[in-house]
Design a protein around this motif. Structure first.
Motif, PDB file in Angstrom:
ATOM      1  N   ASP A 307      -3.641  14.340 -42.507  1.00 33.13           N
ATOM      2  CA  ASP A 307      -3.841  15.551 -42.328  1.00 33.13           C
ATOM      3  C   ASP A 307      -2.378  16.396 -42.701  1.00 33.13           C
ATOM      4  O   ASP A 307      -2.359  17.519 -43.525  1.00 33.13           O
ATOM      5  CB  ASP A 307      -4.430  16.231 -41.107  1.00 33.13           C
ATOM      6  CG  ASP A 307      -5.220  17.525 -41.527  1.00 33.13           C
ATOM      7  OD1 ASP A 307      -5.203  17.807 -42.503  1.00 33.13           O
ATOM      8  OD2 ASP A 307      -5.777  18.080 -40.579  1.00 33.13           O
ATOM      9  N   ARG A 310      -0.594  16.853 -45.799  1.00 30.00           N
ATOM     10  CA  ARG A 310      -1.281  17.686 -47.014  1.00 30.00           C
ATOM     11  C   ARG A 310      -0.415  18.742 -47.043  1.00 30.00           C
ATOM     12  O   ARG A 310      -0.718  19.776 -47.988  1.00 30.00           O
ATOM     13  CB  ARG A 310      -2.710  17.789 -46.960  1.00 30.00           C
ATOM     14  CG  ARG A 310      -3.553  16.463 -47.134  1.00 30.00           C
ATOM     15  CD  ARG A 310      -4.974  16.723 -47.046  1.00 30.00           C
ATOM     16  NE  ARG A 310      -5.094  17.537 -45.988  1.00 30.00           N
ATOM     17  CZ  ARG A 310      -6.231  18.264 -45.754  1.00 30.00           C
ATOM     18  NH1 ARG A 310      -7.069  18.665 -47.029  1.00 30.00           N
ATOM     19  NH2 ARG A 310      -6.652  19.179 -44.816  1.00 30.00           N
ATOM     20  N   ALA A 357     -10.783  10.193 -45.471  1.00 34.93           N
ATOM     21  CA  ALA A 357     -11.118  11.138 -46.292  1.00 34.93           C
ATOM     22  C   ALA A 357      -9.860  12.166 -46.494  1.00 34.93           C
ATOM     23  O   ALA A 357      -9.563  12.600 -47.706  1.00 34.93           O
ATOM     24  CB  ALA A 357     -12.270  12.042 -45.656  1.00 34.93           C
ATOM     25  N   LEU A 358      -8.986  12.130 -45.534  1.00 35.32           N
ATOM     26  CA  LEU A 358      -7.781  12.849 -45.740  1.00 35.32           C
ATOM     27  C   LEU A 358      -6.589  12.156 -46.657  1.00 35.32           C
ATOM     28  O   LEU A 358      -6.042  12.983 -47.381  1.00 35.32           O
ATOM     29  CB  LEU A 358      -7.181  13.226 -44.288  1.00 35.32           C
ATOM     30  CG  LEU A 358      -8.335  14.026 -43.441  1.00 35.32           C
ATOM     31  CD1 LEU A 358      -7.379  14.054 -42.011  1.00 35.32           C
ATOM     32  CD2 LEU A 358      -7.987  15.583 -43.835  1.00 35.32           C
ATOM     33  N   ALA A 361      -6.861  12.745 -50.471  1.00 38.03           N
ATOM     34  CA  ALA A 361      -6.127  13.752 -50.879  1.00 38.03           C
ATOM     35  C   ALA A 361      -5.038  13.400 -51.706  1.00 38.03           C
ATOM     36  O   ALA A 361      -4.743  14.416 -52.710  1.00 38.03           O
ATOM     37  CB  ALA A 361      -5.487  14.688 -50.067  1.00 38.03           C
ATOM     38  N   VAL A 369     -12.760   8.401 -54.489  1.00 43.15           N
ATOM     39  CA  VAL A 369     -13.681   9.320 -53.819  1.00 43.15           C
ATOM     40  C   VAL A 369     -15.140   9.200 -54.087  1.00 43.15           C
ATOM     41  O   VAL A 369     -15.910   9.089 -53.049  1.00 43.15           O
ATOM     42  CB  VAL A 369     -13.308  10.732 -54.383  1.00 43.15           C
ATOM     43  CG1 VAL A 369     -14.104  11.947 -54.103  1.00 43.15           C
ATOM     44  CG2 VAL A 369     -11.942  11.309 -53.789  1.00 43.15           C
ATOM     45  N   ILE A 391     -13.507  18.421 -41.245  1.00 39.33           N
ATOM     46  CA  ILE A 391     -12.822  17.442 -42.303  1.00 39.33           C
ATOM     47  C   ILE A 391     -13.949  17.356 -43.418  1.00 39.33           C
ATOM     48  O   ILE A 391     -13.483  17.347 -44.657  1.00 39.33           O
ATOM     49  CB  ILE A 391     -12.370  16.243 -41.746  1.00 39.33           C
ATOM     50  CG1 ILE A 391     -11.204  16.375 -40.857  1.00 39.33           C
ATOM     51  CG2 ILE A 391     -12.132  15.003 -42.709  1.00 39.33           C
ATOM     52  CD1 ILE A 391     -10.786  15.232 -40.102  1.00 39.33           C
ATOM     53  N   ARG A 395     -13.252  18.285 -47.243  1.00 37.28           N
ATOM     54  CA  ARG A 395     -13.059  17.419 -48.378  1.00 37.28           C
ATOM     55  C   ARG A 395     -13.923  17.500 -49.565  1.00 37.28           C
ATOM     56  O   ARG A 395     -13.903  17.271 -50.357  1.00 37.28           O
ATOM     57  CB  ARG A 395     -12.963  16.097 -47.467  1.00 37.28           C
ATOM     58  CG  ARG A 395     -11.529  15.951 -46.795  1.00 37.28           C
ATOM     59  CD  ARG A 395     -10.265  15.582 -47.639  1.00 37.28           C
ATOM     60  NE  ARG A 395      -9.959  16.812 -48.027  1.00 37.28           N
ATOM     61  CZ  ARG A 395      -8.928  17.205 -49.300  1.00 37.28           C
ATOM     62  NH1 ARG A 395      -9.078  16.146 -50.168  1.00 37.28           N
ATOM     63  NH2 ARG A 395      -8.669  18.365 -49.509  1.00 37.28           N
ATOM     64  N   TRP A 399     -13.767  18.089 -53.046  1.00 35.49           N
ATOM     65  CA  TRP A 399     -14.188  17.252 -54.323  1.00 35.49           C
ATOM     66  C   TRP A 399     -15.353  17.847 -55.131  1.00 35.49           C
ATOM     67  O   TRP A 399     -15.793  16.897 -56.169  1.00 35.49           O
ATOM     68  CB  TRP A 399     -14.758  15.910 -53.590  1.00 35.49           C
ATOM     69  CG  TRP A 399     -13.776  15.133 -52.982  1.00 35.49           C
ATOM     70  CD1 TRP A 399     -12.431  15.220 -53.001  1.00 35.49           C
ATOM     71  CD2 TRP A 399     -13.973  14.313 -51.678  1.00 35.49           C
ATOM     72  NE1 TRP A 399     -11.898  14.343 -51.996  1.00 35.49           N
ATOM     73  CE2 TRP A 399     -12.666  13.718 -51.314  1.00 35.49           C
ATOM     74  CE3 TRP A 399     -15.216  13.891 -51.007  1.00 35.49           C
ATOM     75  CZ2 TRP A 399     -12.603  13.044 -50.249  1.00 35.49           C
ATOM     76  CZ3 TRP A 399     -14.995  12.994 -49.985  1.00 35.49           C
ATOM     77  CH2 TRP A 399     -13.645  12.504 -49.463  1.00 35.49           C
ATOM     78  N   THR A 598      -6.947  24.152 -51.045  1.00 37.39           N
ATOM     79  CA  THR A 598      -7.265  23.195 -50.088  1.00 37.39           C
ATOM     80  C   THR A 598      -6.876  23.515 -48.644  1.00 37.39           C
ATOM     81  O   THR A 598      -7.297  22.708 -47.652  1.00 37.39           O
ATOM     82  CB  THR A 598      -6.515  21.808 -50.435  1.00 37.39           C
ATOM     83  OG1 THR A 598      -5.112  21.928 -50.442  1.00 37.39           O
ATOM     84  CG2 THR A 598      -6.891  21.121 -51.743  1.00 37.39           C
TER      85      THR A 598
END
Length: 655
Positions: A307, A310, A357-358, A361, A369, A391, A395, A399, A598
Motif C-alpha cells: 500500500d 503506491r 491486490a495492492l 498496482a 489483474v 482495498i 482496487r 481496474w 487512485t
C-alpha cells in the motif's frame, strides 16, 4: 522461484555494479595462482568506450556485463538450464528472454564471443539491461519460465554474488568494501543466533544483503535491534518475542507510512518465511484485533508495504531512492505471495489477496489483474475486515469495474451499525435488547484495535466517485485543423502526432527523467530550437530546452530532466489507459482523471488552478489554440509537483 525478475529487483545501479565487478576481478586475481583460471575478469578496453565484466566458471556457465554509452547489458548462460538454446528444438533463445531488449543495446547480443559454435543464437538463458536514462533494471516482460525448477534461467546461481549489494543507496562502493562483502558471502551465520533457525532460503537472502548499508528508522540507537535481528526473531520460540518482532517490523521498517533502505530487502526475506510451518502458530497481534496465524500477520505487513509503495514521497513514502527500490521488489513479492491466495485458512487467504491486490498496482503486473479480480470481489469485498473491504472497492474501481453495489452495501452496513449503537445506548428506547443482541452477533472488525490510529482517508467508498456518479467518458482529442490550414494556431491532426506512453516518475515516450540535454537530443533525434539559462559564468544553469519538431519542452534541475511539457498544438499524443491527454478539452481530461485517481489526497491544484495528480506525476495545464484552449500535459518528478516554485516564468507565460 529465483528468476531474472528477482535479480532485477536486487541488483544495484550500474555505477555500483561496475565497482563491485571490478572488485571481484581484483580479488579473484589476488587469490588465484594462475590468471588463466580466474573466474572473474574486467576488461576496460572491450571496445570503443565499452567495458566488459566477465565470469566463466570453466564448467560451461558464464555471464557478461557490458558497459556502453547506450547503457548496460547483462547476459547470463547456465548450461544445464531448460531454457538453454541447446535444449530447444530450434536452438533459439527461450521466448521472451531478449524480445524486449531496446534497439540501442540489441547489437551487443550479436557479439561473436557470446555465441556457441553449434548454435546460431547467443549463449543466453537470462538477460537484463539498463538503458541510459533508466532508473531500474529491466527484463523480458513475457517469459514463461519452465515449471518445477527453483532457478529455471540460472540467474540465482549465476548472479548470487551480485544481488546482495542491491539498495545500498549512493554509498561510495570501493574495492575494500566489496572484498569484505565477498568474504562474508562464504562465512556461515554465527551459531546460536535467531537467524540460524530460519529456513535455508531466508538465511541465503539474509546473507546476500549488505544490512550494514541499509538502515531502518532507528538504526544505530542504543537498545534498538538491527533488521537481521528483527527478522530472526519473527520465528522465535517465545510467542512474546514473535509479537514484538512483528511490531518492530511496523515501527522500524514502515514507520509513519514510510519505507527505508532496509524495508524492501526485509520484505523479500519475509516472503521466504511464509512456507515455514512455524508461521501457522496463532497469537494476538498489536496491529490487529482477534487471533490469527503468524502467516496471516506477515501477509498483512506485506499488504501495508504494498500500500505504501503506491504513495509518493510528499505523502510520506520515504526518499525517492527507497521508494524506487520498494516498487522494484513488487513483481518478486507477487510471485512469492500468489500461492497463498488459495490457502485453506480464510485469514491467510484474505491477507494474501489484500497484499496481491495492492501489489497489482505495479504497471508491470497489470496482465495478472483478470486472474485475481474475481476473488477480490467475492472474498475480499465481503470480509469482516473493513480495511480489506476498502482495498477491494478501491482496487476494483481502479481496474475499471463497477463497484456501485459494494459501495451501497458498505453504506447500508454502516447505517445499520449506527442505528443499532444508538438503540443500544438508549436505556429508555424500544428495541435496546434486540439491538445489543444484533451487535453481539456481528463479526468483529479485525482491521485494527480501537486504540491504534486509523488511516485518515474514508474507507467506506472508493476515491473515484460517489455512488450515484457514473464514470465520465474518456477525453477526446481535438481533431486538428483543416487540411491545408497553415495559420499561427494550426493544430496537428491525429495522424501527424507521434504516439507516446508514459510511466509515472520514470519517463514519457523516449525520454527518461534524469537525462542530460545530450541524451535527450539523441533520443529525440533533433537539436533544441530554444535554450534558456539562468545565472552567468560558472553559475549558469540550464532551465529548459524547446524541441520544435517533437513539440515538447524539457525542463531541467541541475542539468537533469525533471519535467516534460507537451505542446497542445504540435506535441505527441501521450495516452493513459488508451485515453489521450494532449490537445483535449481541459475540463474533460480533469473530470476523467479525478474519477480514476487512485488515492484520496493525491489531487492538488496550482495557484493557476491546474490539477496536479501526485499518484501519476502529472499536471494538466491549458494552452491557447486560437479561440479555444487545449490540454498541455506536464509529466513530473516528485520535486516538481509544486508547480509554483518549480516552473520557470517562461512556462507560466506560455500561450
Amino acid at each position: 522461484m529465483s528468476t531474472v525478475h528477482e535479480t532485477a529487483a536486487r541488483l544495484p545501479g550500474p555505477g555500483q555494479l561496475r565497482a563491485h565487478l571490478r572488485a571481484l576481478a581484483v580479488l579473484d586475481a589476488a587469490i588465484c595462482d594462475d590468471p588463466r583460471f580466474c573466474r572473474y575478469t574486467f576488461d576496460t578496453a572491450w571496445g570503443p568506450d565499452e567495458e566488459a565484466a566477465l565470469m566463466d566458471n570453466g564448467s560451461g556457465d558464464d555471464f557478461s556485463v557490458l558497459f556502453t554509452p547506450a547503457g548496460v547489458l547483462i547476459r547470463g548462460f547456465a548450461h544445464e538450464s531448460e531454457m538453454s538454446p541447446y535444449g530447444t528444438d530450434d536452438e533459439q533463445v527461450w521466448p521472451g528472454v531478449i524480445d524486449d531488449v531496446p534497439a540501442t543495446l540489441r547489437p551487443l547480443l550479436d557479439e561473436p564471443a557470446f555465441r556457441g559454435e553449434a548454435a546460431d543464437a547467443p549463449r543466453i538463458t537470462a538477460c537484463l539491461w539498463w538503458e541510459t536514462g533508466d532508473t531500474a533494471w529491466r527484463t523480458g516482460s513475457a517469459i514463461a519460465f519452465p515449471a518445477g525448477n527453483q532457478d529455471p534461467d540460472g540467474s540465482g546461481f549465476l548472479f548470487h554474488l551480485l544481488r546482495f549489494v542491491a539498495g545500498i543507496g549512493n554509498a561510495n562502493v570501493g574495492v575494500s568494501w566489496n572484498t569484505a562483502a565477498v568474504i562474508n558471502e562464504t562465512t556461515p551465520d554465527l551459531p546460536n543466533t535467531p537467524v540460524s533457525s530460519l529456513p535455508p532460503t531466508a538465511r541465503a537472502e539474509l546473507a546476500g544483503t549488505a544490512w550494514e548499508e541499509l538502515p531502518h528508522f532507528c538504526t544505530g540507537r542504543h537498545g534498538v535491534p538491527d533488521t537481521p535481528d528483527i527478522l530472526g526473531a519473527v520465528l522465535a520460540d517465545d510467542p512474546a518475542h514473535r509479537v514484538r518482532a512483528v511490531e518492530d517490523l511496523y515501527q522500524l521498517l514502515l514507520n509513519e507510512a514510510r519505507v527505508f533502505p532496509a524495508t524492501a530487502p526485509a520484505a523479500l526475506v519475509l516472503t521466504r518465511l511464509l512456507d515455514d510451518p512455524r508461521t501457522l502458530a496463532e497469537d494476538r497481534w498489536e496491529r490487529r484485533a482477534g487471533r490469527r496465524p503468524l502467516r496471516a500477520e506477515l501477509l498483512n505487513w506485506l499488504a501495508s508495504f504494498a500500500d505504501i509503495t503506491r504513495l509518493d514521497v510528499e505523502n510520506g513514502a520515504g526518499a525517492v531512492q527507497e521508494l524506487t527500490a520498494a516498487r522494484a521488489a513488487r513483481p518478486v513479492l507477487h510471485v512469492r505471495i500468489a500461492k497463498f491466495c488459495d490457502a485453506d485458512d480464510p485469514l491467510v487467504r484474505e491477507a494474501a489477496l489484500a497484499a496481491t491486490a495492492l501489489l497489482l498496482a505495479d504497471p508491470a503486473l497489470a496482465p495478472a489483474v483478470p486472474q485475481y479480480a474475481p476473488a477480490v470481489r467475492t472474498v475480499l469485498a465481503v470480509s469482516a475486515d473493513s480495511y480489506y473491504r476498502w482495498i477491494a472497492r478501491e482496487r476494483l474501481a481502479a481496474w475499471g469495474e463497477d463497484v456501485t453495489d459494494l459501495v451501497a452495501a458498505e453504506r447500508d452496513h454502516h447505517a445499520a451499525l449506527n442505528r443499532a449503537h444508538a438503540l443500544a445506548d438508549d436505556p429508555f428506547g424500544e428495541g435496546q435488547e434486540q439491538a445489543i443482541r444484533w451487535l453481539e452477533e456481528q463479526p468483529e472488525d479485525t482491521a485494527a484495535p480501537e486504540q491504534l490510529s486509523r488511516r485518515s482517508e474514508d474507507r467506506t467508498a472508493p476515491p473515484q466517485a460517489a455512488p450515484h456518479e457514473s464514470a465520465p467518458e474518456p477525453p477526446i482529442a481535438n481533431p486538428g485543423s483543416e487540411v491545408g490550414y497553415l495559420g499561427a494556431w494550426r493544430i496537428a491532426r491525429e495522424e501527424e502526432r507521434a504516439e507516446w506512453t508514459f510511466t509515472p516518475y520514470i519517463g514519457v515516450g523516449p525520454l527518461r527523467f534524469g537525462m542530460t540535454l545530450k541524451e535527450i537530443t539523441g533520443a529525440l533525434g533533433e537539436e533544441p530550437t530554444v535554450l534558456s539559462h539562468s545565472g552567468h559564468g560558472e553559475d549558469q544553469q540550464l532551465n529548459y530546452a524547446d524541441f520544435a519538431e517533437s513539440g515538447v519542452r524539457a525542463l531541467f534541475e541541475e542539468g537533469r530532466l525533471g519535467c516534460v511539457a507537451v505542446n497542445a498544438l504540435t506535441g505527441p499524443q501521450v495516452r493513459l489507459d488508451a485515453a489521450p491527454l494532449t490537445g483535449c478539452a481541459p475540463s474533460h481530461v480533469e473530470d476523467w482523471l479525478v474519477h480514476r485517481t487512485t488515492r484520496p489526497g493525491s489531487l492538488t491544484y496550482s495557484p493557476a488552478a491546474d490539477p496536479i495528480f501526485h499518484d501519476l506525476g502529472l499536471a494538466i495545464r491549458s494552452q491557447r489554440a486560437g479561440d479555444v484552449v487545449l490540454t498541455r500535459p506536464l509529466f513530473l518528478l516528485h520535486d516538481w509537483l509544486d508547480l509554483w516554485h518549480s516552473l520557470p516564468s517562461e512556462e507560466w507565460n506560455y500561450v
